[in-house]
Design a protein around this motif. Structure first.
Motif, PDB file in Angstrom:
ATOM      1  N   LEU A  36       0.796  -1.230   0.000  1.00 28.63           N
ATOM      2  CA  LEU A  36       0.000   0.000   0.000  1.00 28.63           C
ATOM      3  C   LEU A  36       0.824   1.274   0.000  1.00 28.63           C
ATOM      4  O   LEU A  36       0.278   2.359  -0.185  1.00 28.63           O
ATOM      5  N   GLY A  37       2.133   1.163   0.221  1.00 24.63           N
ATOM      6  CA  GLY A  37       2.980   2.344   0.263  1.00 24.63           C
ATOM      7  C   GLY A  37       3.152   2.969  -1.113  1.00 24.63           C
ATOM      8  O   GLY A  37       2.683   2.434  -2.125  1.00 24.63           O
ATOM      9  N   PRO A  38       3.821   4.119  -1.158  1.00 20.64           N
ATOM     10  CA  PRO A  38       4.045   4.793  -2.443  1.00 20.64           C
ATOM     11  C   PRO A  38       4.760   3.875  -3.439  1.00 20.64           C
ATOM     12  O   PRO A  38       5.728   3.209  -3.094  1.00 20.64           O
ATOM     13  N   LEU A  41       3.586   0.934  -9.042  1.00 24.51           N
ATOM     14  CA  LEU A  41       2.649  -0.168  -9.205  1.00 24.51           C
ATOM     15  C   LEU A  41       1.439   0.141  -8.336  1.00 24.51           C
ATOM     16  O   LEU A  41       1.578   0.583  -7.198  1.00 24.51           O
ATOM     17  N   THR A  42       0.257  -0.100  -8.856  1.00 18.35           N
ATOM     18  CA  THR A  42      -0.950   0.185  -8.091  1.00 18.35           C
ATOM     19  C   THR A  42      -1.081  -0.817  -6.942  1.00 18.35           C
ATOM     20  O   THR A  42      -0.514  -1.923  -7.003  1.00 18.35           O
ATOM     21  N   ALA A  70      -7.261  -7.451  -3.553  1.00 24.25           N
ATOM     22  CA  ALA A  70      -7.029  -7.049  -4.947  1.00 24.25           C
ATOM     23  C   ALA A  70      -8.356  -6.730  -5.620  1.00 24.25           C
ATOM     24  O   ALA A  70      -8.486  -5.686  -6.284  1.00 24.25           O
ATOM     25  N   ALA A  71      -9.348  -7.599  -5.450  1.00 27.01           N
ATOM     26  CA  ALA A  71     -10.664  -7.368  -6.063  1.00 27.01           C
ATOM     27  C   ALA A  71     -11.280  -6.068  -5.551  1.00 27.01           C
ATOM     28  O   ALA A  71     -11.888  -5.319  -6.327  1.00 27.01           O
ATOM     29  N   ALA A  72     -11.118  -5.779  -4.279  1.00 29.23           N
ATOM     30  CA  ALA A  72     -11.646  -4.523  -3.726  1.00 29.23           C
ATOM     31  C   ALA A  72     -10.990  -3.322  -4.404  1.00 29.23           C
ATOM     32  O   ALA A  72     -11.661  -2.333  -4.720  1.00 29.23           O
TER      33      ALA A  72
END
Length: 190
Positions: A36-38, A41-42, A70-72
């Motif tokens: 989730l960090g910067p 890659l999304t 990932a789906a969320a």
């Protein structure tokens, strides 16, 4: 049934982390940074890497949990997550992510399986050194997380709805924030 006495009602890694909160803190911090960090890659792409490695390791809890996250991030696209696990070469994902999944799959088998050609292929479709680095680290970390979950024989529910709800929560609030729901306050302060 878990191999050791883990806290009741906390499946998978959550029970293991609640059992040993002093190790949970750095493990949660690592996953927060990696997924989730910067990054260029999304979060969805990074969760797909984690899901794919967990699938290869046959860790039901981790592939289900991270697939749901990932789906969320993908507006509920569970079919894409299933396609990535089944055969990512035919999934509707970028060529760059496909080359990174090749690298992740090779790391899962053993780091020495990654070749200079794999790296060149990833670079040829725009992968940066940071993206390659993070892919290798995500794959290596998830081999550890998967073995932690399965090595303790943690409870791994089969109900996909449980993972779906947790996935939405983690995608929205992050790993560290969500871990506060099962770790003692003093462990989070360390």
């Amino acid at each position: 049934m878990p191999h050791i006495a883990l806290p009741e009602g906390l499946p998978g890694i959550r029970g293991a982390m609640a059992f040993r909160p002093e190790t949970a803190k750095p493990l949660n911090e690592l996953v927060e940074i990696l997924l989730l960090g910067p990054s260029t890659l999304t979060p969805a792409e990074r969760e797909l890497i984690a899901t794919y490695v967990s699938y290869l390791n046959d860790c039901h809890y981790c592939q289900s949990a991270h697939g749901a996250i990932a789906a969320a991030h993908l507006n509920g696209d569970e079919d894409l997550v299933k396609q990535v696990k089944a055969d990512f070469h035919y999934a509707a994902i970028s060529e760059k992510l496909k080359t990174l999944l090749v690298i992740a799959g090779k790391v899962q088998r053993g780091g020495k399986n990654v070749t200079a050609e794999d790296i060149a292929d990833a670079r040829s479709v725009g992968a940066t050194d940071r993206e390659i680095h993070d892919t290798v680290l995500i794959a290596a970390a998830f081999c550890m997380y998967n073995r932690y979950v399965d090595g303790l024989g943690t409870t791994q529910p089969q109900d996909e709805a449980l993972y779906r709800e947790r996935g939405k929560q983690v995608a929205r609030d992050g790993y560290i924030s969500v871990s506060k729901t099962y770790l003692p306050t003093e462990a989070l302060a360390r």
